[in-house]
Scaffold this motif. Structure first.
Motif, PDB file in Angstrom:
ATOM      1  N   ARG A  30       0.829  -1.213   0.000  1.00 58.13           N
ATOM      2  CA  ARG A  30       0.000   0.000   0.000  1.00 58.13           C
ATOM      3  C   ARG A  30       0.858   1.255   0.000  1.00 58.13           C
ATOM      4  N   SER A  31       1.913   1.247   0.829  1.00 60.00           N
ATOM      5  CA  SER A  31       2.783   2.420   0.897  1.00 60.00           C
ATOM      6  C   SER A  31       3.461   2.674  -0.445  1.00 60.00           C
ATOM      7  N   TYR A  32       3.974   1.621  -1.053  1.00 61.60           N
ATOM      8  CA  TYR A  32       4.613   1.758  -2.369  1.00 61.60           C
ATOM      9  C   TYR A  32       3.616   2.290  -3.398  1.00 61.60           C
ATOM     10  N   PHE A  33       2.425   1.716  -3.401  1.00 53.46           N
ATOM     11  CA  PHE A  33       1.449   2.050  -4.437  1.00 53.46           C
ATOM     12  C   PHE A  33       0.845   3.439  -4.213  1.00 53.46           C
ATOM     13  N   GLY A  34       0.565   3.797  -2.937  1.00 56.68           N
ATOM     14  CA  GLY A  34      -0.125   5.076  -2.729  1.00 56.68           C
ATOM     15  C   GLY A  34      -0.041   5.581  -1.305  1.00 56.68           C
ATOM     16  N   GLU A  35       1.187   5.749  -0.774  1.00 60.50           N
ATOM     17  CA  GLU A  35       1.340   6.287   0.581  1.00 60.50           C
ATOM     18  C   GLU A  35       0.609   7.623   0.699  1.00 60.50           C
ATOM     19  N   HIS A  36      -0.164   7.761   1.756  1.00 58.79           N
ATOM     20  CA  HIS A  36      -0.995   8.958   1.945  1.00 58.79           C
ATOM     21  C   HIS A  36      -0.150  10.225   2.006  1.00 58.79           C
ATOM     22  N   ARG A  37      -0.511  11.153   1.155  1.00 66.18           N
ATOM     23  CA  ARG A  37       0.100  12.490   1.115  1.00 66.18           C
ATOM     24  C   ARG A  37       1.621  12.417   0.977  1.00 66.18           C
ATOM     25  N   ASN A  38       2.091  11.466   0.178  1.00 65.87           N
ATOM     26  CA  ASN A  38       3.531  11.290  -0.008  1.00 65.87           C
ATOM     27  C   ASN A  38       3.854  11.336  -1.492  1.00 65.87           C
ATOM     28  N   SER A  39       4.727  12.262  -1.870  1.00 63.93           N
ATOM     29  CA  SER A  39       5.027  12.466  -3.292  1.00 63.93           C
ATOM     30  C   SER A  39       5.899  11.365  -3.876  1.00 63.93           C
ATOM     31  N   GLY A  40       6.427  10.477  -3.020  1.00 59.40           N
ATOM     32  CA  GLY A  40       7.254   9.401  -3.533  1.00 59.40           C
ATOM     33  C   GLY A  40       6.498   8.157  -3.907  1.00 59.40           C
ATOM     34  N   ALA A  41       5.193   8.136  -3.683  1.00 57.50           N
ATOM     35  CA  ALA A  41       4.398   6.942  -3.963  1.00 57.50           C
ATOM     36  C   ALA A  41       4.153   6.793  -5.469  1.00 57.50           C
ATOM     37  N   PHE A  42       3.909   5.548  -5.878  1.00 57.14           N
ATOM     38  CA  PHE A  42       3.825   5.219  -7.301  1.00 57.14           C
ATOM     39  C   PHE A  42       2.624   5.895  -7.978  1.00 57.14           C
ATOM     40  N   LEU A  43       1.426   5.754  -7.436  1.00 60.77           N
ATOM     41  CA  LEU A  43       0.244   6.361  -8.059  1.00 60.77           C
ATOM     42  C   LEU A  43       0.374   7.876  -8.119  1.00 60.77           C
ATOM     43  N   PHE A  44       0.879   8.471  -7.068  1.00 58.30           N
ATOM     44  CA  PHE A  44       1.080   9.916  -7.045  1.00 58.30           C
ATOM     45  C   PHE A  44       1.965  10.325  -8.218  1.00 58.30           C
ATOM     46  N   ASP A  45       3.001   9.540  -8.443  1.00 57.26           N
ATOM     47  CA  ASP A  45       3.919   9.848  -9.542  1.00 57.26           C
ATOM     48  C   ASP A  45       3.230   9.697 -10.902  1.00 57.26           C
ATOM     49  N   ARG A  46       2.468   8.615 -11.077  1.00 55.29           N
ATOM     50  CA  ARG A  46       1.898   8.335 -12.388  1.00 55.29           C
ATOM     51  C   ARG A  46       0.733   9.267 -12.731  1.00 55.29           C
ATOM     52  N   ILE A  47      -0.037   9.677 -11.765  1.00 55.52           N
ATOM     53  CA  ILE A  47      -1.232  10.484 -12.067  1.00 55.52           C
ATOM     54  C   ILE A  47      -0.983  11.968 -11.841  1.00 55.52           C
ATOM     55  N   ARG A  48      -0.439  12.333 -10.710  1.00 57.62           N
ATOM     56  CA  ARG A  48      -0.216  13.766 -10.463  1.00 57.62           C
ATOM     57  C   ARG A  48       1.113  14.248 -11.033  1.00 57.62           C
ATOM     58  N   GLN A  49       2.199  13.586 -10.637  1.00 57.13           N
ATOM     59  CA  GLN A  49       3.516  14.113 -10.949  1.00 57.13           C
ATOM     60  C   GLN A  49       3.787  14.083 -12.452  1.00 57.13           C
ATOM     61  N   THR A  50       3.508  12.943 -13.071  1.00 61.76           N
ATOM     62  CA  THR A  50       3.816  12.791 -14.493  1.00 61.76           C
ATOM     63  C   THR A  50       2.770  13.447 -15.372  1.00 61.76           C
ATOM     64  N   ARG A  51       1.504  13.297 -15.022  1.00 65.16           N
ATOM     65  CA  ARG A  51       0.432  13.773 -15.898  1.00 65.16           C
ATOM     66  C   ARG A  51      -0.233  15.062 -15.409  1.00 65.16           C
ATOM     67  N   GLY A  52       0.004  15.463 -14.148  1.00 60.37           N
ATOM     68  CA  GLY A  52      -0.550  16.728 -13.646  1.00 60.37           C
ATOM     69  C   GLY A  52      -2.055  16.751 -13.582  1.00 60.37           C
ATOM     70  N   MET A  53      -2.672  15.644 -13.232  1.00 61.14           N
ATOM     71  CA  MET A  53      -4.125  15.545 -13.330  1.00 61.14           C
ATOM     72  C   MET A  53      -4.861  16.040 -12.084  1.00 61.14           C
ATOM     73  N   ASN A  54      -4.265  15.897 -10.920  1.00 60.72           N
ATOM     74  CA  ASN A  54      -4.981  16.279  -9.688  1.00 60.72           C
ATOM     75  C   ASN A  54      -3.970  16.530  -8.579  1.00 60.72           C
ATOM     76  N   TYR A  55      -4.490  16.653  -7.352  1.00 62.66           N
ATOM     77  CA  TYR A  55      -3.637  17.012  -6.210  1.00 62.66           C
ATOM     78  C   TYR A  55      -2.909  15.813  -5.623  1.00 62.66           C
ATOM     79  N   GLY A  56      -3.518  14.618  -5.692  1.00 61.78           N
ATOM     80  CA  GLY A  56      -2.868  13.465  -5.111  1.00 61.78           C
ATOM     81  C   GLY A  56      -3.675  12.203  -5.309  1.00 61.78           C
ATOM     82  N   ASP A  57      -2.992  11.032  -5.114  1.00 65.78           N
ATOM     83  CA  ASP A  57      -3.627   9.744  -5.371  1.00 65.78           C
ATOM     84  C   ASP A  57      -3.031   8.731  -4.390  1.00 65.78           C
ATOM     85  N   TYR A  58      -3.905   8.077  -3.619  1.00 61.13           N
ATOM     86  CA  TYR A  58      -3.417   7.306  -2.481  1.00 61.13           C
ATOM     87  C   TYR A  58      -4.125   5.954  -2.391  1.00 61.13           C
ATOM     88  N   ALA A  59      -3.500   5.059  -1.609  1.00 65.09           N
ATOM     89  CA  ALA A  59      -4.075   3.724  -1.395  1.00 65.09           C
ATOM     90  C   ALA A  59      -4.070   3.399   0.094  1.00 65.09           C
TER      91      ALA A  59
END
Length: 961
Positions: A742-771
Motif C-alpha cells: 500500500r505504501s509503495y502504491f499510494g502512501e498517503h500524502r507522499n510524493s514518492g508513492a507510485f500512483l502519485f507519480d503516475r497520475i499527479r507528478q507525471t500527468r498533472g491531473m490532480n492534487y494526489g492519489d493514495y491507497a
C-alpha cells in the motif's frame, strides 16, 4: 433556621462596608454590670463592634452601631419555645404568647399600644420556633426610648382580659387550621409526632390540635406560663442601628433594670435512642400529587462540635438544587416537581429532613430509593475537597451578602444568640465548620444516616402507597458500596514524568452497535458525554471551568471503537478530572444538549459531508455500498431518518448497555498523580460490569463482479474512490507486507508513492492519489491516520483526489486500475521493495511521535493483540523478502470484484462513459515523452468492465437517509 456558613474576616469587611468601623480595644469575656466592647480577631466571622452587658437581673443587652442612617432594629429573643412545653395537654403556649404579647399592659392597653406603634411607624412582629420566641421591631431612632419603655412595661406587666384571651385562642385555632393546609407543615407535624416518644419536639410550635381546642379554658395556666418564662434570665435585648452604644445600654437599664429575675427551669425529657426505622402514611383528602418526607435523627446544636456543621454541608452537597439527586429527579427525569431539604437548628437532637413531591404514585418508590442511594453515597465516598471548599466559600459570602441592613444584622444575631445569649457562638460555630474535612463528612454521615434513625412519611389522597410496606435497608446498601469493588476493565498504564497528562477511555463499541432503526445513537451518545453537561454542571459551566485549565475532552466514534480522550497539565489534573469524570460517569443527559447535538450531527451529514466534502463523501459511499446489510453499512454519524427519530431515552439506553467495564480499555500517560490515578480507576468500577468485551462483527458481504455508484451533486470536479473488502487486518501475519505494498502504491500524502507519480507528478491531473488497507477518515485534513479506528473488517481502497472533468476522472481511474493490474501480474521490483521497506522502517516512528499517539497506538495493539506498533512493523519488515511481498499482492489484490464511486456534477454522463467504455483521451498543455503518450493510448480505452446494469446514479441529497 438553616445553617449558613459565615464569611471570612476579609469578606465581612468588604460586604459590610456600611457598618461601623472596627476600632475599639475589646475583650471576649462577659462582665456583669459593666459594658464589654467586643472586637473579634482577624479569623472570626462576626467582626462587628458590639457592646454586650449582663444586668444584675440576668438580662443581657447587646448593641451594634451601624452606619445605616436613622433606622433601628430591636429584637428580643426569649429562650422559650415548644421545647419548653413539658406538661401534658399544655402544648402551643409558647406560640400563644407570641400573640398575647401584643395585648399591651395596664399602662399601655392594647388600643393605646397599637395607636402609639402605628403613629410612630413601628414595624412590630414576632415568630416562635422550637427553642425560642423572637419579638422584632424596626423604627426611626427618635422613637427608641419610647419603644423600650413600652416593651419593658409589657414584658414585665403583660395584661389581658379573659375575653381577649379566649378570642385570641380562637385566632390561634384558625392559624393552626390554615397552616395545616400546607403540606410541608402537615408532614412536619406527622413525622415529629411519630419520631419522638418522650422529647417535646414531638409537637410543633403550634402544639397538638386537641390542646389548642382546650386553650380557651386555660387562662390560669397562661398566667403561670408567663410567670415562668418571661423573665430577664431568658431574654436578650438586641439593638442594631444608628445609635450610640453606651447611651443605648443606659436606656435599657433605665427601663428594664427593675425586671425581676425568676427561678423556674423546665426539665426537658431526654429522648431515648430510636431503635428501628419508622414509617407512616398520611391521608390528605383532595391533595394533588404525592409527598414523601425522609427524616433522620440529627445532632444537637453544639457550636464547637463538627456534627452540626457536617450534616448541614451534607444537605447542601447531596440534596440542594446543585446536587446530582436534584438534577436527576427534578431537572432530567422530571419525576419530582419539588425537592426540599430542611434542617432546623435545635438545642437538643432534632430531625434532618428531605421533602419530595411527585405527580405519579409509582414514582414515590423511585425517589425513596434514590434518596437512600444518595445517603449511602455520602456514607461511602470522600467528597471532592475542591467541591467542599467551594460550598464553604459560597456560604461564607452568601452570609456576608445577607447582612445588608441593621434589621438583617439584628435578625441574624437573634437567630443564634438565643442559644447561649452570646454572639461569640457564631464565631465558634463557623470556625468549627471551616475545619470540616471530607473524612468528617463521611464519618458523620455514618453516625446519623442509619436505618435506626430514619423516619419516613408519605402523604396523598390515597389510602396507602404501594411499595412502602417494607423498609429500605440503607445500612445494607452502604455495606455493599463499601465492599472492595471488582475491576472488569483493562488499564494500560504508561504514566511517565511528562507534565502533560493524557487519558484515553477506549470502549470496544461504536456505530456497529447501533440498533436497527437507531443508526447514529452511538455517535450521539459519545457527543452527549464529551460535549454535554454532567448531572451537576451544564456544558457551558464545564467549558468555563475548563478554560483556565487549558484542558480538553473530546470523542471519536468508529464502527467498533469509541474513544473519549482528554489532556491536561499535571498541575490542573484534579480540577480537570472533577469535570470530565462527571461527564463520563454521571452524564447530565439534558434535553437541550440532546437537541443541540442531534441537530449538529444532522447538519454534519447534510451540510458538511453531502454538500461540501466530495472526497470524504465518495469514500463513505464506497464503505456504505460494500457493506450493504452489514453492521458497517451506515455512516458513523448515522442515518438521517433514524437520527431525526432518536430520543433521549435511546441515548440513555445505549450508554447503559454499551459503556461497560467489560468494553473499557483505559490508557494513561504523563505524570498522573498516584492518588488521582487510583481514584480514576476506582470511579470507573461504577460502570456496569457488562459481559461482552467487544462487538461480534460478521465477515464482510462477498463482492461479486464490478459495480459503480455515481453520486450526482453540484460539483465542478469529479472525486473518485474504489476498492473491495480484504481479509487481512493488522493482526494478520501478512498485514505488514500488505501495508508495505500500500505504501509503495499510494502512501498517503507522499510524493514518492507510485500512483502519485503516475497520475499527479507525471500527468498533472490532480492534487494526489493514495491507497489504503485501513479506514482513514479526514484524509484531506491530515497527513497521518488517527489511532483508535480498529476494525475487524477492512477494505483495500484507492482514493483519487478530484479530477477536472468526468473524462479526466475516467482516465485517472483507468490509470490506477492499469497500474494495479500490472503490479498484481508483475509484482514489485527488488529496488522498489527495498526502497519502500527503508522508508517505512524510518517513517513508522513518526506515526507515534506524540505522547497521545503513542498511547492511542498502544491501545490499538491491545485491540489487535499484537506487539507494540513500531516493534511489530520493524520486526516484520526485517523478516520480509520480495517473494513474500509479491505473494501477498497476488493473494490479496485483484480487479475482478470492485466497486467504483464517482462524485460528479453530471451523473448521467459518467454513467454513459462507464457503460459504453467510452474512450477518455487525455490532453496536455505541454509536450510529453512519446513513451508516455503511447501508454496513454492504452490507458484511454483500458476496460473497467462495469456492466451497465451494475451502474447506479444517485442524487447526493438521497444518500444516508
Amino acid at each position: 433556621m438553616k445553617f449558613k456558613l459565615l464569611a471570612t474576616s476579609l469578606a465581612v469587611t468588604l460586604a459590610l462596608s456600611g457598618c461601623a468601623a472596627n476600632n475599639a480595644n475589646n475583650t471576649n469575656s462577659l462582665q456583669s454590670n459593666a459594658a464589654a466592647v467586643v472586637n473579634t480577631a482577624e479569623n472570626k466571622v462576626f467582626s462587628q463592634d458590639y457592646v454586650l452587658e449582663e444586668l444584675d437581673n440576668g438580662l443581657r443587652v447587646m448593641v451594634v452601631k451601624t452606619d445605616y442612617p436613622d433606622v433601628v432594629s430591636l429584637q428580643i429573643p426569649v429562650s422559650v419555645g415548644s421545647r419548653n412545653e413539658i406538661e401534658d395537654g399544655k402544648t402551643g403556649f409558647a406560640h400563644f404568647f407570641e400573640h398575647m404579647m401584643f395585648k399591651g399592659s395596664k399602662k399601655y392597653p392594647e388600643a393605646i399600644y397599637k395607636d402609639i406603634i402605628k403613629n410612630s411607624g413601628v414595624d412590630n412582629r414576632a415568630y416562635t420556633t422550637n427553642d425560642y420566641t423572637n419579638y422584632y421591631l424596626s423604627f426611626s431612632k427618635e422613637h427608641l426610648e419610647k419603644v423600650l419603655e413600652i416593651q419593658s412595661d409589657i414584658f414585665q406587666n403583660l395584661h389581658f382580659s379573659e375575653e381577649q384571651f379566649r378570642t385570641e385562642a380562637l385566632t390561634v385555632k384558625g392559624e393552626y387550621l390554615k397552616n395545616n393546609a400546607n403540606p410541608l407543615r402537615k408532614l412536619l407535624g406527622a413525622v415529629r409526632e411519630k419520631a419522638f416518644d418522650e422529647h417535646t419536639y414531638k409537637h410543633t410550635t403550634m402544639g397538638f390540635f386537641e390542646d389548642i381546642e382546650a386553650m380557651p379554658d386555660q387562662m390560669a395556666y397562661a398566667d403561670l406560663f408567663f410567670e415562668r418564662f418571661y423573665k430577664p434570665e431568658y431574654a436578650t435585648i438586641i439593638i442594631v442601628g444608628d445609635v450610640e452604644p453606651q447611651a443605648t445600654v443606659n436606656m435599657v437599664k433605665k427601663h428594664w433594670g427593675e425586671w425581676q429575675r425568676g427561678e423556674y427551669q423546665a426539665e426537658i425529657p431526654v429522648e431515648p435512642k430510636q431503635q428501628a426505622a419508622k414509617y407512616q402514611h398520611v391521608v390528605n383528602e383532595g391533595q394533588p400529587g404525592h409527598w414523601l418526607l425522609v427524616s433522620y435523627k440529627g445532632p444537637a446544636w453544639q457550636p464547637t462540635e463538627k456534627d452540626r456543621a457536617a450534616v448541614d454541608l451534607i444537605s447542601e452537597l447531596y440534596f440542594s438544587e446543585n446536587s446530582k439527586l436534584y438534577q436527576e429527579l427534578v431537572v432530567d427525569k422530571q419525576i419530582a416537581t419539588q425537592l426540599i431539604t430542611y434542617n432546623a437548628e435545635t438545642k437538643d437532637p432534632g430531625l434532618l429532613h428531605v421533602f419530595v413531591k411527585v405527580e405519579d404514585e409509582k414514582d414515590l418508590v423511585t425517589v425513596r430509593d434514590a434518596i437512600n442511594r444518595t445517603y449511602a453515597t455520602a456514607r461511602t465516598e470522600l467528597v471532592d475537597e475542591g467541591k467542599l471548599a467551594a460550598l464553604k466559600s459560597n456560604k461564607r459570602y452568601s452570609f456576608a451578602n445577607d447582612l445588608d441592613s441593621s434589621k438583617a444584622i439584628a435578625s441574624m444575631l437573634a437567630s443564634y444568640v438565643h442559644f447561649e445569649r452570646d454572639p461569640e457562638v457564631i464565631n465558634q460555630m463557623y470556625a468549627t465548620a471551616d475545619t470540616v474535612t471530607p473524612e468528617d463528612i463521611r464519618r458523620i454521615a455514618n453516625k446519623y444516616f442509619v436505618d435506626s434513625g430514619r423516619n419516613t412519611v408519605t402523604m396523598s389522597a390515597k389510602a396507602d402507597i404501594a411499595g412502602f410496606d417494607k423498609e429500605v435497608a440503607l445500612d445494607a446498601l452502604t455495606d455493599e458500596l463499601n465492599r472492595p469493588t471488582e475491576q472488569h476493565f483493562t488499564v494500560l498504564d504508561k504514566t511517565s514524568n511528562s507534565p502533560l497528562v493524557d487519558v484515553n477511555w477506549l470502549f470496544y463499541t461504536g456505530a456497529a452497535a447501533d440498533p436497527v432503526g437507531k443508526k447514529g445513537v452511538a455517535a450521539l451518545t459519545a457527543a452527549m458525554l464529551a460535549k454535554g453537561g454532567s448531572a451537576t454542571k451544564s456544558y457551558k459551566e464545564i467549558q468555563k471551568a475548563m478554560y483556565p485549565l487549558a484542558g480538553s475532552f473530546a470523542h471519536q466514534v468508529d464502527k467498533e471503537m469509541i474513544a473519549l480522550r482528554g489532556r491536561v497539565h499535571k498541575d490542573n489534573a484534579h480540577q480537570w478530572y472533577a469535570l470530565v469524570g462527571e461527564q463520563l460517569l454521571n452524564p447530565g443527559f439534558r434535553e437541550d444538549d440532546f437537541s443541540r447535538l442531534k441537530k449538529e450531527l444532522i447538519d454534519n451529514i447534510n451540510s458538511d459531508l453531502k454538500s461540501s466534502n466530495d472526497e470524504e463523501l465518495g469514500k463513505e459511499v464506497l464503505y456504505h455500498k460494500l457493506y450493504q446489510g452489514h453492521a458497517y453499512e451506515s455512516l458513523n454519524l448515522g442515518d438521517l431518518s433514524d437520527l431525526e427519530a432518536l430520543t433521549l431515552q435511546d441515548v440513555k439506553d445505549f450508554y447503559h448497555s454499551q459503556f461497560t467495564q467489560a468494553k473499557l480499555n483505559l490508557g494513561l500517560t504523563g505524570a498522573l498523580n498516584d492518588d488521582l490515578k487510583a481514584q480514576l480507576i476506582q470511579d470507573l468500577t461504577r460502570l456496569p460490569k457488562g459481559e461482552e468485551k467487544r462487538l461480534n462483527v460478521a465477515d464482510a458481504p462477498a463482492l461479486e463482479g464490478i459495480h459503480a455508484t455515481v453520486v450526482e451533486k453540484s460539483a465542478k470536479s469529479t472525486a473518485v474512490s474504489f476498492g473491495f473488502p480484504i481479509d487481512t487486518v493488522r493482526s494478520s501475519k501478512d498485514w505488514t507486507a500488505l501495508w508495505l505494498v500500500r505504501s509503495y502504491f499510494g502512501e498517503h500524502r507522499n510524493s514518492g508513492a507510485f500512483l502519485f507519480d503516475r497520475i499527479r507528478q507525471t500527468r498533472g491531473m490532480n492534487y494526489g492519489d493514495y491507497a489504503y488497507i485501513e479506514y482513514f477518515p479526514r484524509g484531506m485534513y491530515q497527513t497521518m491516520p488517527d489511532a483508535n479506528l480498529g476494525r475487524s473488517e477492512q477494505i483495500f481502497q484507492v482514493w483519487l483526489r478530484p479530477l477536472r472533468s468526468n473524462n479526466d476522472a475516467h482516465f485517472a481511474t483507468r490509470v490506477a486500475v492499469y497500474e494495479l493490474d500490472k503490479m498484481i501480474k508483475q509484482g514489485m521490483s527488488e529496488k522498489d521493495f527495498e526502497a519502500t521497506r527503508n522508508f517505512l522502517n524510518n517513517y513508522v516512528p513518526q506515526l507515534v511521535a506524540s505522547q497521545d499517539r503513542q498511547l492511542g497506538y498502544a491501545l490499538d495493539s491491545q485491540f489487535y493483540n499484537t506487539d507494540e506498533f513500531v516493534s511489530l512493523v520493524r520486526s516484520q519488515l526485517a523478516s520480509l523478502s520480495l517473494d513474500d511481498v509479491n505473494r501477498v499482492i497476488r493473494e490479496n489484490l485483484q480487479t475482478e470484484n470492485m466497486h467504483y464511486v464517482f462524485v460528479t456534477g453530471d451523473g448521467e454522463d459518467m454513467k454513459q462513459r462507464l457503460a459504453s467504455e467510452q474512450v477518455s483521451p487525455l490532453k496536455y498543455n505541454v509536450s510529453k515523452p512519446q513513451a508516455l503518450l503511447d501508454e496513454d493510448k492504452i490507458v484511454e480505452s483500458y476496460k473497467l468492465s462495469v456492466p451497465a446494469n451494475n451502474i447506479e446514479v444517485i442524487q447526493a441529497q438521497d444518500l444516508f437517509k
